[in-house]
Design an enzyme around this catalytic site. Structure first.
Site, PDB file in Angstrom:
ATOM      1  N   GLU A 123       0.847  -1.366   0.023  1.00 41.97           N
ATOM      2  CA  GLU A 123      -0.102  -0.060   0.021  1.00 41.97           C
ATOM      3  C   GLU A 123       0.874   1.227  -0.023  1.00 41.97           C
ATOM      4  OE1 GLU A 123      -4.112  -1.413   2.047  1.00 41.97           O
ATOM      5  OE2 GLU A 123      -2.761  -0.762   3.415  1.00 41.97           O
ATOM      6  N   CYS A 136       3.846   8.747   0.749  1.00 39.21           N
ATOM      7  CA  CYS A 136       4.061   7.751   1.852  1.00 39.21           C
ATOM      8  C   CYS A 136       4.457   6.328   1.228  1.00 39.21           C
ATOM      9  CB  CYS A 136       3.197   7.554   3.200  1.00 39.21           C
ATOM     10  SG  CYS A 136       3.895   6.477   4.053  1.00 39.21           S
ATOM     11  N   CYS A 143       6.567  -6.748   7.228  1.00 37.74           N
ATOM     12  CA  CYS A 143       7.523  -6.038   8.106  1.00 37.74           C
ATOM     13  C   CYS A 143       8.084  -7.155   9.135  1.00 37.74           C
ATOM     14  CB  CYS A 143       6.976  -4.959   8.965  1.00 37.74           C
ATOM     15  SG  CYS A 143       8.259  -3.899   9.644  1.00 37.74           S
ATOM     16  N   CYS A 147       6.448  -3.849  15.716  1.00 39.30           N
ATOM     17  CA  CYS A 147       6.147  -2.898  17.118  1.00 39.30           C
ATOM     18  C   CYS A 147       4.857  -3.075  17.265  1.00 39.30           C
ATOM     19  CB  CYS A 147       6.256  -1.301  16.243  1.00 39.30           C
ATOM     20  SG  CYS A 147       7.978  -1.145  15.742  1.00 39.30           S
ATOM     21  N   CYS A 150       1.814  -1.069  15.837  1.00 38.76           N
ATOM     22  CA  CYS A 150       1.644  -0.978  14.643  1.00 38.76           C
ATOM     23  C   CYS A 150       0.853  -2.195  13.898  1.00 38.76           C
ATOM     24  CB  CYS A 150       3.032  -0.759  14.171  1.00 38.76           C
ATOM     25  SG  CYS A 150       2.982  -0.530  12.208  1.00 38.76           S
ATOM     26  N   GLY A 207       7.349  -1.611   6.015  1.00 40.45           N
ATOM     27  CA  GLY A 207       8.527  -2.110   6.119  1.00 40.45           C
ATOM     28  C   GLY A 207       9.478  -1.376   6.758  1.00 40.45           C
ATOM     29  N   GLU A 208      10.613  -1.632   7.127  1.00 43.15           N
ATOM     30  CA  GLU A 208      11.733  -0.948   7.748  1.00 43.15           C
ATOM     31  C   GLU A 208      12.632  -0.545   6.647  1.00 43.15           C
ATOM     32  OE1 GLU A 208      14.535   1.017   8.769  1.00 43.15           O
ATOM     33  OE2 GLU A 208      13.061   0.609  10.623  1.00 43.15           O
ATOM     34  N   SER A 239      12.376   7.133   7.282  1.00 41.70           N
ATOM     35  CA  SER A 239      12.072   6.861   8.526  1.00 41.70           C
ATOM     36  C   SER A 239      12.261   5.550   8.888  1.00 41.70           C
ATOM     37  CB  SER A 239      10.544   6.983   8.699  1.00 41.70           C
ATOM     38  OG  SER A 239      10.035   6.803   9.963  1.00 41.70           O
ATOM     39  N   SER A 261      11.443   6.403  14.409  1.00 43.72           N
ATOM     40  CA  SER A 261      10.398   6.208  15.001  1.00 43.72           C
ATOM     41  C   SER A 261      10.716   5.941  16.467  1.00 43.72           C
ATOM     42  CB  SER A 261       9.972   4.848  14.252  1.00 43.72           C
ATOM     43  OG  SER A 261       8.572   4.511  14.633  1.00 43.72           O
ATOM     44  N   LEU A 262      10.563   6.914  17.362  1.00 44.33           N
ATOM     45  CA  LEU A 262      11.242   6.755  18.721  1.00 44.33           C
ATOM     46  C   LEU A 262      10.050   6.265  19.768  1.00 44.33           C
ATOM     47  CD1 LEU A 262      13.432   7.584  20.467  1.00 44.33           C
ATOM     48  CD2 LEU A 262      12.573   9.697  20.921  1.00 44.33           C
ATOM     49  N   HIS A 263       9.148   6.975  20.075  1.00 49.85           N
ATOM     50  CA  HIS A 263       7.722   6.450  20.776  1.00 49.85           C
ATOM     51  C   HIS A 263       8.016   6.282  22.473  1.00 49.85           C
ATOM     52  CE1 HIS A 263       6.476   6.308  16.690  1.00 49.85           C
ATOM     53  NE2 HIS A 263       6.992   5.285  16.472  1.00 49.85           N
ATOM     54  N   ASN A 338      -3.358   5.647  16.034  1.00 52.44           N
ATOM     55  CA  ASN A 338      -4.497   5.314  15.009  1.00 52.44           C
ATOM     56  C   ASN A 338      -4.868   3.869  15.373  1.00 52.44           C
ATOM     57  OD1 ASN A 338      -4.363   7.711  13.295  1.00 52.44           O
ATOM     58  ND2 ASN A 338      -2.351   7.398  12.912  1.00 52.44           N
ATOM     59  N   CYS A 381      -1.073   6.627   9.773  1.00 49.53           N
ATOM     60  CA  CYS A 381       0.265   6.157  10.349  1.00 49.53           C
ATOM     61  C   CYS A 381      -0.050   4.859  11.129  1.00 49.53           C
ATOM     62  CB  CYS A 381       1.015   7.375  11.177  1.00 49.53           C
ATOM     63  SG  CYS A 381       2.513   6.559  11.860  1.00 49.53           S
TER      64      CYS A 381
END
Length: 410
Positions: A123, A136, A143, A147, A150, A207-208, A239, A261-263, A338, A381
């Protein structure tokens, strides 16, 4: 109201049946040197003409945006026929196009099999904003990072995307948006109002990207090539969840803007939210950020921070975040969580998000609260997932119920 368009032709469905290999090599995604070598090896172009022919092809592919050799009008008919016989410049199949009530668009792309593999789907999301449009882009099918907040992370990795597959997401989006200059608007294109176009791209889809470094590097260098797509490297953001060794390479070899991508602000919580932290803990990650080539107040690192209710949204968390980022030219994007069916988190209350942002701002950091976009089509996201992982109707109804009840409301 959001709506979807099924753009899959019957002939395309038949052409992409499982087990059928792609016959022709694509010229999209090749460097100039690779393209010249391919033309010479195919016996189409003598070596002395290769550089000139590559220049012509580069212009048609990346400035004019053609996807059919027959439209390359300053190339002889015989050469066009030879190119079409040996190579492809086609786009992926667009299985579905969803348009959110806020103008966000999400495309489900299907790529043909590679070798003995099967067709794969990913996507890509377009976010129109005043004065800019951001695409994006995905780098992998699925992935590996899992996470916990996610949705994409719940889909297992199938494979990396090639440089061609990364670039054709951009080319296809520009097709659909009528965003190629010097040619007629393509048939069936959706032309955005008020001149919205793809001005920015972010490697922030499925994906990373740093686990697919070589293909991502090649695609982004082509996207930023001044004689083609010509996107400024300051308008390209990569990212990562924190693949530390490749962060250094990103700055040195690609030179685009970096987002982390910290969080979380401590290893115990980040180990839970972003499991790659167990391999590359915060101390190593922050060191790589401080040493990122070209880092300055004009080229800040963006830190993505998803707001999870009663998990990472307290005033103490805000204080710890300021302390963690001390000395790093940075912007902090606060992302309201989200929701997706099966998730164990809730979005922080809006009042709490604002308090968090106020503290960060007072400490001298820009901390915009990202307006959720495309939630109604699962384009926001952390919500991307390919068609093979499409939500069941019951799951969609559950998501709608969550939204109506106010979970994740911003």
């Amino acid at each position: 109201m959001a709506f979807s368009l099924d753009l899959t032709a019957d002939s395309t469905r038949n052409a992409l049946r499982p087990g059928m290999a792609q016959e022709k090599a694509s010229l999209i995604g090749l460097t100039r040197a690779e393209m010249a070598e391919a033309l010479v090896n195919a016996g189409i172009v003598p070596e002395r003409q290769a550089k000139m022919r590559v220049q012509q092809l580069w212009h048609w592919l990346y400035v004019r945006g053609v996807s059919d050799f027959a439209h390359m009008f300053n190339i002889s008919k015989d050469l066009r026929a030879a190119l079409a016989e040996h190579f492809s410049i086609s786009r992926p199949e667009i299985v579905e196009e969803q348009i959110s009530n806020d103008g966000t668009r999400k495309w489900l792309f299907r790529f043909p099999p590679r070798g003995a593999g099967r067709p794969v789907e990913i996507e890509t999301v377009y976010i129109p904003e005043e004065g800019r449009g951001t695409l994006c882009i995905s780098s992998q099918v699925g992935c590996t990072l899992t996470c916990s907040f996610c949705h994409t992370g719940t889909q297992k990795l199938v494979r990396n995307l090639t440089a061609e597959e990364i670039l054709t997401q951009l080319l296809s989006a520009r097709d659909r948006l009528g965003d190629f200059p010097d040619r007629d608007t393509p048939a069936g294109a959706i032309v955005p109002s008020e001149g919205r176009k793809v001005s920015n791209i972010v490697m922030m889809g499925m994906g990373e990207p740093l686990y697919n470094f070589e293909a991502v590097k090649k695609a982004l260098l082509i996207a930023s090539d001044g004689d083609g797509l010509a996107l400024s490297k300051r308008r390209i953001t990569l990212s990562t969840s924190g693949v530390v060794p490749e962060i250094y390479r990103t700055g040195e070899e690609i030179g685009v803007m970096l987002a982390i991508s910290l969080h979380a602000t401590n290893d115990d919580l980040r180990d839970l939210l972003v499991p790659i932290n167990k391999k590359f803990p915060l101390k190593e990650l922050m060191k790589a950020c401080r040493e990122y080539p070209g880092l300055s107040n004009a080229r800040r690192i963006t830190f993505e921070y998803v707001m999870l209710k009663e998990v990472n949204d307290s005033l103490d968390d805000a204080k710890a975040l300021v302390k963690l980022l001390k000395g790093i030219p940075a912007k902090i994007n606060l992302i309201p969580f989200n929701p997706w069916p099966g998730s164990n988190y809730q979005c922080s209350d809006w009042e709490q998000i604002e308090k968090f942002a106020d503290y960060i701002n007072a400490a001298g950091y820009a901390s915009p609260i990202r307006t959720p976009r495309g939630r109604d089509i699962l384009a926001a996201c952390g919500q991307l997932k390919s068609e093979s992982e499409r939500l069941k109707k019951s799951e969609r109804l559950a998501l709608e119920a969550m939204m109506i009840a106010g979970h994740g409301e911003a």
